[in-house]
Enzyme design. Structure first.
Site, PDB file in Angstrom:
ATOM      1  N   LYS A  38       0.823  -1.213   0.000  1.00  0.00           N
ATOM      2  CA  LYS A  38       0.000   0.000   0.000  1.00  0.00           C
ATOM      3  C   LYS A  38       0.854   1.258   0.000  1.00  0.00           C
ATOM      4  CE  LYS A  38      -4.531  -1.101   1.957  1.00  0.00           C
ATOM      5  NZ  LYS A  38      -5.498  -0.751   3.004  1.00  0.00           N
ATOM      6  N   LYS A  55     -12.476  -4.044  -2.840  1.00  0.00           N
ATOM      7  CA  LYS A  55     -13.566  -3.075  -2.875  1.00  0.00           C
ATOM      8  C   LYS A  55     -13.089  -1.689  -3.306  1.00  0.00           C
ATOM      9  CE  LYS A  55     -14.096  -3.551   2.098  1.00  0.00           C
ATOM     10  NZ  LYS A  55     -12.957  -3.008   2.852  1.00  0.00           N
ATOM     11  N   LYS A 115      -6.211 -10.148  -6.459  1.00  0.00           N
ATOM     12  CA  LYS A 115      -7.348 -10.221  -5.545  1.00  0.00           C
ATOM     13  C   LYS A 115      -8.428  -9.180  -5.861  1.00  0.00           C
ATOM     14  CE  LYS A 115      -7.797  -8.496  -1.358  1.00  0.00           C
ATOM     15  NZ  LYS A 115      -7.902  -8.165   0.057  1.00  0.00           N
TER      16      LYS A 115
HETATM   17  P1  AMP Z   1     -10.918  -5.723   3.049  1.00  0.00           P
HETATM   18  O1  AMP Z   1     -11.901  -5.592   1.937  1.00  0.00           O
HETATM   19  O2  AMP Z   1      -9.524  -5.784   2.543  1.00  0.00           O
HETATM   20  O3  AMP Z   1     -11.148  -4.741   4.143  1.00  0.00           O
HETATM   21  O4  AMP Z   1     -11.168  -7.160   3.692  1.00  0.00           O
HETATM   22  C1  AMP Z   1     -12.210  -7.485   4.597  1.00  0.00           C
HETATM   23  C2  AMP Z   1     -12.267  -8.982   4.786  1.00  0.00           C
HETATM   24  O5  AMP Z   1     -12.675  -9.637   3.588  1.00  0.00           O
HETATM   25  C3  AMP Z   1     -10.914  -9.590   5.155  1.00  0.00           C
HETATM   26  O6  AMP Z   1     -11.095 -10.709   5.976  1.00  0.00           O
HETATM   27  C4  AMP Z   1     -10.359  -9.963   3.813  1.00  0.00           C
HETATM   28  O7  AMP Z   1      -9.344 -10.873   3.863  1.00  0.00           O
HETATM   29  C5  AMP Z   1     -11.621 -10.477   3.122  1.00  0.00           C
HETATM   30  N1  AMP Z   1     -11.494 -10.286   1.682  1.00  0.00           N
HETATM   31  C6  AMP Z   1     -11.358  -9.107   1.028  1.00  0.00           C
HETATM   32  N2  AMP Z   1     -11.256  -9.288  -0.296  1.00  0.00           N
HETATM   33  C7  AMP Z   1     -11.304 -10.625  -0.489  1.00  0.00           C
HETATM   34  C8  AMP Z   1     -11.233 -11.457  -1.642  1.00  0.00           C
HETATM   35  N3  AMP Z   1     -11.083 -10.957  -2.859  1.00  0.00           N
HETATM   36  N4  AMP Z   1     -11.328 -12.788  -1.465  1.00  0.00           N
HETATM   37  C9  AMP Z   1     -11.498 -13.311  -0.244  1.00  0.00           C
HETATM   38  N5  AMP Z   1     -11.580 -12.593   0.886  1.00  0.00           N
HETATM   39  C10 AMP Z   1     -11.469 -11.260   0.779  1.00  0.00           C
END
Ligand code: AMP
Ligand code: TRP
Length: 327
Positions: free
Chosen positions: A111, A195, A192
């Site tokens: 990041k 959002k 990956k």
């Molecule tokens: P974040 O969107 O990075 O804040 O992630 C929130 C939660 O969702 C965390 O536990 C991440 O590891 C999970 N997560 C986010 N994006 C993915 C993805 N593409 N696949 C699986 N898990 C995800």
């Protein structure tokens, strides 16, 4: 009863990656464990945010938790910034974390390359996360694979603290889902799904319209072989679609492969789109009902009351052990 805890940042619209890698696990575990599900809004401002949008997203994410099946009777649901003890404990833990440990976090390294003015908060972010976890003596922390390293840091800090001051924190363990730990971008299935992606075609958002969902899945990048089987290395696009189907249908990859072994890519995509649409439309209907009710505020008030009480006790124990204040 063992405790489980997790949170999703309100830093953008939630995607099916968040649903599969994060929320779905909590829905399953809430039957078995004492569950804490919170909104880590303090984590979100490690990178610049629009205040009006952030405020909206905080309420919206709670409505999505509920709509996705997080049961307020089985979970303590709360907002991180409504509990002042989190940031206070984080400071004390920062003083027990080495620069080398913070510096080598993969997410920080990635990041900080992308952001122009890197905030100090981006570096200390995993320590605040450790405070979130250790405050409530969580035994298990369900997260996607990308957050595993942060939970491991929380473990290291807890072990160090306990060794120095005596038993204080439960040592947490990350729980990584077997299927769907990493849902990939639809247009670039080697990365990956996120959002905060600039290209909206890469992600399916939980609040997307049926038309958008179908368009995005039908135009997902695949390969030219036109044979359906699971091979992450050589067929990442197809593997991703099979993973999404498997996670949402609650069946194994093997079963999904079997189901689609005669199908061409067009048919596979259509079936995946049907399943995603029916899952998300169900969630959206509930989401709107929650957004219009007063239930969210009632749940958050109760969560605030309960977690402040637990956190106060833990924080005072820490103060005493470290020799701070007058307690
Ligand atoms: P974040 O969107 O990075 O804040 O992630 C929130 C939660 O969702 C965390 O536990 C991440 O590891 C999970 N997560 C986010 N994006 C993915 C993805 N593409 N696949 C699986 N898990 C995800
Ligand atoms: N850093 C996590 C993420 O971006 C969110 C988070 C903050 C979290 N504190 C936590 C997750 C404590 C689990 C436990 O996904």
């Amino acid at each position: 009863m063992k405790r489980i805890l997790t949170g999703l940042q309100p830093s953008g619209e939630l995607t099916i990656g968040n649903l599969i890698g994060g929320i779905k696990q909590m829905v399953n575990y809430q039957e078995e464990y004492e569950s804490f599900m919170f909104v880590p809004d303090l984590h979100t401002i490690t990178v610049p945010q629009d205040p009006t949008l952030l405020k909206k997203r905080i309420k919206s994410i709670v409505a999505l938790y509920l709509a996705c099946g997080i049961d307020p009777k089985k979970n303590t649901i709360y907002i991180q910034s409504e509990n002042l003890y989190h940031a206070n404990l984080s400071w004390i833990l920062e003083c027990h974390t080495y620069m080398g440990e913070a510096n080598r976090m993969t997410q920080y390294k990635d990041k900080s390359k992308k952001v122009q003015n890197v905030s100090v908060g981006l570096l200390t972010y995993p320590i605040l996360m450790a405070a979130d976890i250790l405050m409530y003596d969580a035994d298990y922390v369900p997260v996607g694979i990308d957050q595993k390293q942060h939970v491991e840091l929380a473990r290291d800090i807890a072990l160090r603290f306990n060794k120095k001051y005596g038993d204080t924190f439960t040592i947490p363990e990350p729980l990584i889902p077997k299927i769907g730990a990493k849902i990939m971008k639809l247009q670039d299935p080697t990365k990956k799904m996120s959002k905060s992606d600039e290209n909206v075609k890469n992600s399916i958002f939980l609040l997307d319209t049926e038309e958008d969902i179908r368009k995005k899945i039908m135009s997902a990048v695949t390969d030219s072989e036109n044979k359906v089987y699971y091979d992450v290395e050589n067929k990442p696009g197809i593997a991703n679609l099979l993973t999404i189907y498997s996670a949402l249908a609650n069946i194994s990859i093997k079963e999904v492969e079997e189901k689609f072994k005669e199908a061409n890519y067009q048919t596979l995509k259509k079936e995946v789109a049907d399943l995603v649409v029916s899952t998300l439309l169900g969630i959206q209907k509930k989401y709107h009902t929650y957004m219009e009710s007063t239930l969210i505020d009632e749940i958050l008030d109760e969560g605030k009351r309960k977690t402040n009480k637990i956190a106060k006790e833990k924080y005072e124990d820490v103060l005493k052990k470290v020799g701070l204040g007058r307690i």
